[in-house]
Design an enzyme around this catalytic site. Sequence first.
Site, short mmCIF file in Angstrom:
data_model
loop_
_atom_site.label_atom_id
_atom_site.label_comp_id
_atom_site.label_asym_id
_atom_site.label_seq_id
_atom_site.Cartn_x
_atom_site.Cartn_y
_atom_site.Cartn_z
N GLY A 13 11.48 7.30 3.70
CA GLY A 13 11.72 5.66 3.53
C GLY A 13 12.05 5.06 2.08
O GLY A 13 12.93 5.59 1.41
N ILE A 14 11.53 3.94 1.99
CA ILE A 14 12.05 2.91 0.82
C ILE A 14 11.70 3.90 -0.44
O ILE A 14 12.39 3.81 -1.44
CB ILE A 14 11.58 1.52 0.75
CG1 ILE A 14 12.04 0.84 2.07
CG2 ILE A 14 11.82 0.74 -0.59
CD1 ILE A 14 11.08 -0.62 2.20
N GLY A 15 10.67 4.28 -0.64
CA GLY A 15 10.15 5.18 -1.61
C GLY A 15 11.05 6.19 -1.91
O GLY A 15 11.47 6.62 -3.12
N SER A 141 6.16 -8.40 -0.72
CA SER A 141 6.72 -8.45 0.68
C SER A 141 6.78 -10.15 0.92
O SER A 141 5.90 -10.67 0.29
CB SER A 141 5.76 -7.89 1.53
OG SER A 141 5.99 -8.27 3.01
N TYR A 166 -2.36 -7.79 5.59
CA TYR A 166 -1.36 -7.35 4.88
C TYR A 166 -0.63 -8.30 3.85
O TYR A 166 -0.54 -7.94 2.57
CB TYR A 166 -0.23 -6.44 5.93
CG TYR A 166 1.00 -6.04 5.01
CD1 TYR A 166 1.01 -4.91 4.13
CD2 TYR A 166 2.31 -6.90 5.07
CE1 TYR A 166 2.30 -4.38 3.71
CE2 TYR A 166 3.36 -6.38 4.49
CZ TYR A 166 3.53 -5.18 3.81
OH TYR A 166 4.46 -4.77 2.99
#
Length: 296
Positions: A13-15, A141, A166
């Site tokens: 993913g983003i990582g 976020s 979250y």
Amino acid sequence: MKRTAVVTAGTAGIGLHTALGLAAAGFSVTVVGRDSERGARAVDRIDAVGPAASARFVAADLASLDEVRVLADRIASEHAASADALTVLVNNVGAMFPERRELDGVEASFVVNHLSPYLLTELLLPTLTAGAPSRIVNVTSGAVGVAKRVFDGVEPPGDYYGFHWYGRAKLANLAYTLDLAKRLEGTGVSVLAADPGGAATEMTNGTLTDPKIVSPALRLLWPLVRRKFERSTSGPASVAAKPSISAATDSALAGRTGVVVGAQASPVAPFRAATDPRLAKAVRRLSEHYAPLSAP
């Protein structure tokens, strides 16, 4: 001197795309994750970026604060032994839980999204300071906008809704990020936040289709809310990683701290609530209590 970077949750993913971007910029990258097979695949992809790329995988469950302590000790010890500077730490780890969960007696979203990156950062501050100029990049976020802003305890009063919890944990981490930037002024360690804006990832796929993750008021508008979620998580992870890569590498940010890099990979105004020193003080009190630097 070799430039080195650590990316948590960096095997997919983003990582992973953040790690690829750092490798392309000439960093030797360590990716942290739980799955050794995914870690091996990530290392192969990163090493393929170019001959200068040098990657490795380190296994750690970032939902466990004990494992975070072990990870920090390993990274610090290795850098002390090699004399290679730790140039960049990207706290990319994040998770959203549809149903309330606990990790070692603490609500899981607060652990994964705030306490874990908080603890890793604090434990690596001596290493990052020794390697200055260096950068800490905490992934934030847009969900901070729906967060309850009361931090008398790990959880606010009321029923559990995953998306809001979250967002609250991310708000805690953003407040910590901006507060840490002030604490570290003059040390050569820059502290930045990066907002990926959303992407189709393992965390968002499926989780954001469950109306139970939002409050009853938003459930009444669920068709609209769901469409907004779908639009915000339809992009590729490679694009969502650009803010983190920019925060870690952009020469225009050299020497700057307390900056939030937005979804367009350029600085934006921080979410106002995160700049409240009273909120930051409350978050720090919780952090020190639930994630002490040494194991209880």
